[in-house]
Write a protein that holds these residues in place. Structure first.
Motif, PDB file in Angstrom:
ATOM      1  N   ALA A  55      -7.784 -12.950  10.367  1.00 49.72           N
ATOM      2  CA  ALA A  55      -7.513 -14.611   9.756  1.00 49.72           C
ATOM      3  C   ALA A  55      -8.769 -14.110   8.731  1.00 49.72           C
ATOM      4  CB  ALA A  55      -7.473 -15.943  10.684  1.00 49.72           C
ATOM      5  N   PHE A  56     -10.194 -13.715   9.171  1.00 48.85           N
ATOM      6  CA  PHE A  56     -10.538 -14.500   7.661  1.00 48.85           C
ATOM      7  C   PHE A  56     -10.790 -13.396   7.119  1.00 48.85           C
ATOM      8  CE2 PHE A  56     -14.654 -12.675   5.921  1.00 48.85           C
ATOM      9  CZ  PHE A  56     -15.521 -13.582   6.245  1.00 48.85           C
ATOM     10  N   PHE A  57      -9.856 -12.192   7.264  1.00 48.35           N
ATOM     11  CA  PHE A  57      -9.769 -11.049   6.162  1.00 48.35           C
ATOM     12  C   PHE A  57      -8.244 -11.705   5.152  1.00 48.35           C
ATOM     13  CE2 PHE A  57     -12.430  -7.584   8.329  1.00 48.35           C
ATOM     14  CZ  PHE A  57     -12.703  -7.515   7.404  1.00 48.35           C
ATOM     15  N   PHE A  58      -7.331 -12.309   6.384  1.00 51.64           N
ATOM     16  CA  PHE A  58      -6.274 -12.829   5.258  1.00 51.64           C
ATOM     17  C   PHE A  58      -6.517 -13.868   4.309  1.00 51.64           C
ATOM     18  CE2 PHE A  58      -3.576 -10.992   8.621  1.00 51.64           C
ATOM     19  CZ  PHE A  58      -3.798  -9.731   7.997  1.00 51.64           C
ATOM     20  N   SER A  59      -7.896 -14.893   4.950  1.00 55.26           N
ATOM     21  CA  SER A  59      -7.821 -15.974   4.032  1.00 55.26           C
ATOM     22  C   SER A  59      -8.393 -15.515   2.535  1.00 55.26           C
ATOM     23  CB  SER A  59      -8.896 -17.010   4.850  1.00 55.26           C
ATOM     24  OG  SER A  59      -8.329 -17.415   5.746  1.00 55.26           O
ATOM     25  N   TYR A  60      -9.771 -14.417   3.091  1.00 56.26           N
ATOM     26  CA  TYR A  60     -10.553 -14.028   2.113  1.00 56.26           C
ATOM     27  C   TYR A  60      -9.602 -13.583   0.916  1.00 56.26           C
ATOM     28  CZ  TYR A  60     -13.947 -11.306  -1.056  1.00 56.26           C
ATOM     29  OH  TYR A  60     -14.702 -10.934  -1.787  1.00 56.26           O
ATOM     30  N   GLY A  65      -6.100 -13.330  -4.511  1.00 54.13           N
ATOM     31  CA  GLY A  65      -5.133 -13.448  -5.197  1.00 54.13           C
ATOM     32  C   GLY A  65      -3.663 -12.649  -4.605  1.00 54.13           C
ATOM     33  N   VAL A  66      -4.134 -12.348  -2.565  1.00 53.76           N
ATOM     34  CA  VAL A  66      -3.112 -11.158  -2.524  1.00 53.76           C
ATOM     35  C   VAL A  66      -2.790 -11.754  -1.860  1.00 53.76           C
ATOM     36  CG1 VAL A  66      -3.663  -9.068  -0.831  1.00 53.76           C
ATOM     37  CG2 VAL A  66      -5.194  -9.589  -2.528  1.00 53.76           C
ATOM     38  N   LYS A 150       3.983  -1.618  -6.623  1.00 51.75           N
ATOM     39  CA  LYS A 150       3.202  -2.884  -6.298  1.00 51.75           C
ATOM     40  C   LYS A 150       2.567  -2.805  -5.061  1.00 51.75           C
ATOM     41  CE  LYS A 150       6.697  -6.392  -8.475  1.00 51.75           C
ATOM     42  NZ  LYS A 150       8.063  -7.477  -7.927  1.00 51.75           N
ATOM     43  N   ILE A 151       3.236  -2.412  -4.108  1.00 52.21           N
ATOM     44  CA  ILE A 151       2.308  -1.613  -2.771  1.00 52.21           C
ATOM     45  C   ILE A 151       0.770  -1.291  -3.169  1.00 52.21           C
ATOM     46  CG2 ILE A 151       2.709  -0.262  -0.645  1.00 52.21           C
ATOM     47  CD1 ILE A 151       5.411  -1.480  -0.376  1.00 52.21           C
ATOM     48  N   LYS A 152       1.319  -0.316  -3.624  1.00 49.50           N
ATOM     49  CA  LYS A 152       0.369   0.823  -4.143  1.00 49.50           C
ATOM     50  C   LYS A 152      -1.000   0.208  -5.244  1.00 49.50           C
ATOM     51  CE  LYS A 152       1.766   4.964  -3.995  1.00 49.50           C
ATOM     52  NZ  LYS A 152       2.219   6.282  -4.642  1.00 49.50           N
ATOM     53  N   ALA A 153      -0.545  -1.074  -5.616  1.00 46.31           N
ATOM     54  CA  ALA A 153      -1.523  -2.037  -6.717  1.00 46.31           C
ATOM     55  C   ALA A 153      -2.261  -2.867  -5.455  1.00 46.31           C
ATOM     56  CB  ALA A 153      -0.962  -2.660  -7.633  1.00 46.31           C
ATOM     57  N   ALA A 154      -1.415  -3.097  -4.803  1.00 42.29           N
ATOM     58  CA  ALA A 154      -2.040  -4.420  -3.889  1.00 42.29           C
ATOM     59  C   ALA A 154      -2.605  -3.656  -3.043  1.00 42.29           C
ATOM     60  CB  ALA A 154      -0.774  -4.839  -2.277  1.00 42.29           C
ATOM     61  N   ALA A 155      -2.424  -2.542  -1.876  1.00 45.33           N
ATOM     62  CA  ALA A 155      -3.574  -1.851  -1.201  1.00 45.33           C
ATOM     63  C   ALA A 155      -4.996  -1.560  -1.879  1.00 45.33           C
ATOM     64  CB  ALA A 155      -2.939  -0.359  -0.711  1.00 45.33           C
ATOM     65  N   ALA A 183       8.941 -11.082   1.974  1.00 46.43           N
ATOM     66  CA  ALA A 183       9.638 -12.943   1.910  1.00 46.43           C
ATOM     67  C   ALA A 183      10.405 -13.091   0.596  1.00 46.43           C
ATOM     68  CB  ALA A 183       8.713 -13.657   1.875  1.00 46.43           C
ATOM     69  N   GLY A 184      11.502 -12.988   0.661  1.00 49.30           N
ATOM     70  CA  GLY A 184      12.432 -12.708  -0.185  1.00 49.30           C
ATOM     71  C   GLY A 184      12.511 -11.293  -1.107  1.00 49.30           C
ATOM     72  N   LYS A 185      12.164 -11.140  -2.234  1.00 45.57           N
ATOM     73  CA  LYS A 185      11.669  -9.928  -2.935  1.00 45.57           C
ATOM     74  C   LYS A 185       9.906 -10.377  -3.186  1.00 45.57           C
ATOM     75  CE  LYS A 185      16.312 -10.104  -6.045  1.00 45.57           C
ATOM     76  NZ  LYS A 185      16.097 -10.453  -7.191  1.00 45.57           N
ATOM     77  N   ALA A 186       9.612 -11.288  -2.129  1.00 45.43           N
ATOM     78  CA  ALA A 186       8.101 -11.176  -2.808  1.00 45.43           C
ATOM     79  C   ALA A 186       7.449  -9.993  -2.072  1.00 45.43           C
ATOM     80  CB  ALA A 186       6.977 -12.158  -3.311  1.00 45.43           C
ATOM     81  N   ILE A 187       7.020  -9.232  -1.744  1.00 46.02           N
ATOM     82  CA  ILE A 187       5.666  -8.192  -1.434  1.00 46.02           C
ATOM     83  C   ILE A 187       4.729  -9.103  -0.991  1.00 46.02           C
ATOM     84  CG2 ILE A 187       4.630  -6.493  -1.391  1.00 46.02           C
ATOM     85  CD1 ILE A 187       7.190  -5.352  -2.071  1.00 46.02           C
ATOM     86  N   CYS A 188       4.260  -9.005   0.552  1.00 40.07           N
ATOM     87  CA  CYS A 188       3.812  -9.521   0.985  1.00 40.07           C
ATOM     88  C   CYS A 188       2.988  -8.655   2.013  1.00 40.07           C
ATOM     89  CB  CYS A 188       4.222 -10.960   1.758  1.00 40.07           C
ATOM     90  SG  CYS A 188       3.122 -12.231   2.149  1.00 40.07           S
ATOM     91  N   LEU A 189       1.420  -9.659   1.748  1.00 38.37           N
ATOM     92  CA  LEU A 189       0.430  -8.426   2.882  1.00 38.37           C
ATOM     93  C   LEU A 189       0.810  -9.145   4.424  1.00 38.37           C
ATOM     94  CD1 LEU A 189      -1.667  -6.240   3.765  1.00 38.37           C
ATOM     95  CD2 LEU A 189      -3.232  -7.312   3.207  1.00 38.37           C
ATOM     96  N   GLY A 190       1.560  -7.681   5.369  1.00 39.23           N
ATOM     97  CA  GLY A 190       1.607  -8.172   6.628  1.00 39.23           C
ATOM     98  C   GLY A 190       0.674  -7.406   7.692  1.00 39.23           C
ATOM     99  N   ASP A 191       0.706  -7.883   9.012  1.00 37.13           N
ATOM    100  CA  ASP A 191       0.333  -7.759  10.353  1.00 37.13           C
ATOM    101  C   ASP A 191      -1.305  -7.971  10.122  1.00 37.13           C
ATOM    102  OD1 ASP A 191       1.236  -5.615  12.757  1.00 37.13           O
ATOM    103  OD2 ASP A 191      -0.407  -4.343  11.801  1.00 37.13           O
ATOM    104  N   GLU A 192      -2.412  -6.716  10.569  1.00 35.50           N
ATOM    105  CA  GLU A 192      -3.406  -7.004  10.828  1.00 35.50           C
ATOM    106  C   GLU A 192      -3.863  -6.131  10.271  1.00 35.50           C
ATOM    107  OE1 GLU A 192      -3.329  -4.977  15.072  1.00 35.50           O
ATOM    108  OE2 GLU A 192      -5.428  -5.589  14.359  1.00 35.50           O
TER     109      GLU A 192
END
Ligand code: ADP
Ligand code: CDP
Length: 246
Positions: A55-60, A65-66, A150-155, A183-192
């Motif tokens: 949760a801490f990392f996701f919020s950060y 902008g991720v 997009k996935i590689k750039a986000a990673a 989520a629809g067409k948007a690539i979104c970071l999931g899991d943990e």
């Protein structure tokens, strides 16, 4: 918001439907596994530490902008998230050679990888998560070329943000695994993103601060998770650090 039926029970988390079709609840259980599920245990409070660090990392990351699935914590173990159509890829970013890359290639343990190395595995336990390449990902229709970009750039963005954040706490981000969904067409970071999915080394001592303590019986797993979670989530105050220097 109400928790409804179980959608999926994985190795370490359970996913529940909610009364909102767009939201899910991820419950971080106390189960821990390694070596393709070959080693299994239940460690009290492990779910709590991983949930809160994630949760801490996701919020950060959201703040920087991720796009992530994180909405909010419901209690110590349960996270409310956006429902994603998961892409069955395990996206691994490596800053230093460790683990399978040392076993499979002629890298010396701990040697720096500049630029960072992205390795993408096919998330399929029955096939032991084989490594993919771009052509295989496209041929298997796991992602389009645009999505893969997009996935590689986000990673890489996650890597750079978290490496900097952790370095301030005296922790080296050696490598980590993340998963994405749509989520629809948007690539979104999931899991943990937690001690289960990252390799973390103490900058000064080189000591493992992650699941390697469990994998290789390096010490007290829960004492390590407790210490590292506190170190990550309760950063030293600047003023205090200054006073300590005097
Ligand atoms: P595994 O499937 O590897 O045993 P877990 O025990 O971590 O994993 O189970 C959690 C499952 O939930 C994973 O399969 C993961 O891909 C999936 N998941 C994570 N976040 C979401 C989300 N936002 N929407 C849908 N599924 C998700
Ligand atoms: O050494 P090992 O075989 O466990 O895996 P690796 O390929 O060296 O893993 C690289 C990083 O991804 C480590 O931080 C692992 O914890 C993480 N990982 C994960 O979280 N889940 C997987 N299924 C595979 C790797």
């Amino acid at each position: 918001m109400k928790q409804k039926g179980l959608l999926y029970a994985g190795k370490a988390k359970s996913v529940y439907r909610t009364d909102n079709a767009k939201h899910l609840i991820v419950e971080f259980r106390d189960d821990i596994t390694a070596f393709d599920g070959g080693k299994k245990d239940t460690l009290k409070n492990k779910g709590n530490y991983n949930a809160n660090v994630s949760a801490f990392f996701f919020s950060y990351l959201e703040k920087h902008g991720v796009r992530t699935h994180f909405i909010r914590m419901l209690d110590e173990n349960r996270m409310l998230v956006k429902k994603l159509t998961m892409i069955p890829l395990e996206v691994i970013v490596r800053n230093f050679a460790a683990g399978s890359i040392v076993r499979n290639y002629p890298f010396r343990e701990g040697s720096p990888l500049r630029p960072p190395v992205i390795v993408i595995d096919y998330k399929d336990d029955s096939r032991h998560d084989p490594m993919l390449n771009d052509d295989l990902i496209i041929a298997l229709k796991l992602a389009t070329p645009e999505e893969l970009k997009k996935i590689k750039a986000a990673a890489l963005k996650v890597n750079s943000l978290l490496s900097t954040l952790l370095k301030k706490q005296g922790i080296t981000l050696v490598d980590f695994k993340i998963e994405f969904g749509k989520a629809g067409k948007a690539i979104c970071l999931g899991d943990e993103i937690s001690m289960d999915s990252m390799r973390l080394w103490d900058v000064k001592t080189g000591e493992s601060l992650d699941k390697d303590v469990y994998r290789f019986d390096k010490g007290d797993v829960m004492a390590t998770y407790h210490r590292v979670a506190r170190r990550i989530m309760a950063p030293k105050k600047k003023g205090k650090a200054k006073r300590e220097k005097k």
